[in-house]
Design an enzyme around this catalytic site. Sequence first.
Site, short mmCIF file in Angstrom:
data_model
loop_
_atom_site.label_atom_id
_atom_site.label_comp_id
_atom_site.label_asym_id
_atom_site.label_seq_id
_atom_site.Cartn_x
_atom_site.Cartn_y
_atom_site.Cartn_z
N ASN A 1 -0.81 18.15 -20.74
CA ASN A 1 -1.00 17.27 -21.79
C ASN A 1 -1.43 17.88 -23.23
O ASN A 1 -1.84 17.22 -24.23
CB ASN A 1 -2.39 16.37 -21.33
N LYS B 1 2.91 11.37 -11.48
CA LYS B 1 2.08 10.67 -12.27
C LYS B 1 2.80 9.04 -12.50
O LYS B 1 3.97 9.10 -12.93
CB LYS B 1 1.59 11.18 -13.32
N GLU C 1 8.70 17.67 -25.41
CA GLU C 1 8.11 18.02 -24.01
C GLU C 1 8.57 19.36 -23.59
O GLU C 1 8.06 20.16 -22.70
CB GLU C 1 8.32 17.04 -22.92
N HIS D 1 -0.99 9.97 -27.58
CA HIS D 1 -1.40 8.75 -27.17
C HIS D 1 -2.22 7.75 -28.11
O HIS D 1 -1.80 6.53 -28.45
CB HIS D 1 -2.25 8.77 -25.96
N HIS E 1 7.42 8.29 -27.57
CA HIS E 1 6.25 9.21 -26.82
C HIS E 1 6.55 10.60 -27.22
O HIS E 1 5.73 11.18 -27.64
CB HIS E 1 6.80 9.00 -25.31
N ARG F 1 0.74 -1.43 -0.15
CA ARG F 1 0.06 0.20 0.00
C ARG F 1 0.75 1.44 0.12
O ARG F 1 0.49 2.39 0.43
CB ARG F 1 -0.96 -0.10 1.20
N HIS G 1 -1.09 15.31 -26.19
CA HIS G 1 -0.88 14.22 -26.05
C HIS G 1 -2.06 13.43 -26.15
O HIS G 1 -2.17 12.05 -26.28
CB HIS G 1 -0.79 14.06 -24.39
N LYS H 1 6.94 22.88 -13.79
CA LYS H 1 6.07 21.34 -13.64
C LYS H 1 5.82 21.83 -12.33
O LYS H 1 4.80 21.39 -11.99
CB LYS H 1 6.96 20.30 -13.87
N ARG I 1 -3.33 21.31 -14.44
CA ARG I 1 -2.12 20.41 -14.82
C ARG I 1 -2.59 19.56 -16.06
O ARG I 1 -1.71 19.26 -16.99
CB ARG I 1 -2.07 19.25 -13.60
N GLU J 1 -4.92 16.96 -11.24
CA GLU J 1 -5.23 17.26 -12.27
C GLU J 1 -6.80 17.42 -12.58
O GLU J 1 -7.56 17.01 -13.23
CB GLU J 1 -5.11 16.25 -13.48
P1 NAD Z 1 12.38 5.60 -22.31
O1 NAD Z 1 12.35 5.29 -20.62
O2 NAD Z 1 11.86 4.13 -22.89
O3 NAD Z 1 13.95 5.87 -22.46
C1 NAD Z 1 14.17 5.94 -23.78
C2 NAD Z 1 15.40 5.24 -24.30
O4 NAD Z 1 16.56 5.78 -23.55
C3 NAD Z 1 15.33 3.58 -23.85
O5 NAD Z 1 15.98 2.77 -24.36
C4 NAD Z 1 16.28 3.82 -22.44
O6 NAD Z 1 16.91 2.52 -22.05
C5 NAD Z 1 17.42 4.77 -22.80
N1 NAD Z 1 18.19 5.42 -21.90
C6 NAD Z 1 17.78 6.05 -20.79
N2 NAD Z 1 18.68 6.56 -20.05
C7 NAD Z 1 19.63 6.69 -21.04
C8 NAD Z 1 20.99 7.25 -21.13
N3 NAD Z 1 21.27 8.21 -20.08
N4 NAD Z 1 21.97 7.16 -22.03
C9 NAD Z 1 21.44 6.26 -23.31
N5 NAD Z 1 20.11 5.70 -23.14
C10 NAD Z 1 19.32 5.90 -22.27
O7 NAD Z 1 11.56 6.61 -22.66
P2 NAD Z 1 11.47 8.26 -22.05
O8 NAD Z 1 11.31 9.13 -23.18
O9 NAD Z 1 12.33 8.62 -20.98
O10 NAD Z 1 9.94 8.13 -21.23
C11 NAD Z 1 8.74 7.82 -22.18
C12 NAD Z 1 7.89 7.43 -20.98
O11 NAD Z 1 7.43 8.54 -20.01
C13 NAD Z 1 6.41 7.09 -21.63
O12 NAD Z 1 6.11 5.98 -21.09
C14 NAD Z 1 5.59 8.20 -21.28
O13 NAD Z 1 4.32 7.79 -21.15
C15 NAD Z 1 5.97 8.50 -19.95
N6 NAD Z 1 5.75 9.71 -19.54
C16 NAD Z 1 5.40 10.14 -18.20
C17 NAD Z 1 5.07 11.16 -17.74
C18 NAD Z 1 4.61 11.42 -16.42
O14 NAD Z 1 4.16 12.62 -15.89
N7 NAD Z 1 4.75 10.49 -15.49
C19 NAD Z 1 5.26 12.40 -18.46
C20 NAD Z 1 5.71 12.36 -19.82
C21 NAD Z 1 6.04 10.96 -20.15
N1 GLY Z 2 2.99 14.79 -18.20
C1 GLY Z 2 1.86 15.24 -17.58
C2 GLY Z 2 1.67 15.62 -16.29
O1 GLY Z 2 2.70 15.21 -15.43
O2 GLY Z 2 0.52 15.89 -15.93
#
Ligand code: NAD
Ligand code: GLY
Length: 363
Positions: A245, A143, A185, A252, A265, A121, A248, A227, A241, A237
Amino acid sequence: MKQLIVELGERSYPIMIGAGVLNQAAELLSKHLPGKQVMVVSNPNVAEQYGYLKPLLSQLVGKEVSYHLFPDGEEYKTQQQIDQLYAQLLQNKHSRNTSLIALGGGVVGDMTGYASACYQRGVNFIQVPTTLLSQVDSSVGGKTGINHPLGKNMIGAFKQPGLVLIDTQVLHSLPARELSAGLAEVVKYGLIYDAEFFAWLEQQAEALMAMDDQALAYAIERCCAIKAEVVAQDETEQGIRAWLNLGHTFGHAIEASMGYGTWLHGEAVAAGTVMALDLSVRLGMLPSEALERTKLLLQRMKLPIAGPAELSAEQYLPKMAVDKKNVDGNIRLVLLEQLGRACLRSAVDNELLLQVIRDNTGA
Ligand code: NAD
Ligand code: GLY
């Protein structure tokens, strides 16, 4: 080192940003790890190929440290992978005062955060983001979640980290395509919140693409500051917030329809942003100059400004209909009123929506 605070009362937490901060992880993490047990969660790419795991483990002196690696890729952002992490936590007898440290991009961060919200939890959680995208966006704000075959990020929880530790030096191993995805972003923050920052990005696009340390550090700080401000106002949100998006809802739909991981993404968000801005122009809310400036900037950052040719406009709508911003099953979109200011709109005519997607599809 720069420190920002996400102000959430008792759950406030610092974002520490600097080149080489991971070398000081022992000191910086010490007061954020309440118990003896720590599980570092990463993927083989970040952990082994680029070698970021061992140095971090070696800083966790005096702790009972273990690690878990998810397979690398958006297609593994699944419940099945989370279950494997739970199994390891249970086998290693991790108690409620354990800590999970996410070391990786947004996929590792979102999944680890979600597991930390659910395991017993809720347990302590630290973000060590290693992609530009995760440093400017996903590691901040709590998130967390996973994908479902029927919708992107549709299963999840709000779970704030106790600390976000951003080492800008790790970005130097990032592939060019991932750097561009993160910049999508970054551009978003300028568009929704800070026209001056958008203009700065127009001046600095080439420096950012060349991974100029100073330019990257400023961009990361500014994005995290925006942010933090937005999340402090609206953690769950209910209003502002949702601006984060922008692009997005379309994005998405692209990610889910193309198969998770096919379009990154950030790439899907870039194309979606153009669609959202074009719709804003057609609704008479935004001067077309803002759309043209944005397209030019995204192109200079080697990002797509149109959706994939193989996806028809009609294929977007069922995906957009399961977006988390929707209310009573109706699509709600983030649009732009002016450069630097977004808004939320529902009841957009389906025909207009389809036309905008069609006109921004393909090469
Ligand atoms: P990812 O986590 O897939 O990383 C991208 C690639 O880079 C991967 O192959 C990873 O192994 C590699 N990598 C990571 N760090 C590295 C480094 N320092 N050097 C070399 N390679 C490296 O993708 P991302 O773009 O980081 O994140 C995308 C995800 O984030 C999506 O799932 C999206 O939905 C999510 N997201 C979440 C929020 C949130 O608020 N929680 C906001 C935006 C995006
Ligand atoms: N990436 C969108 C949020 O954090 O609200």
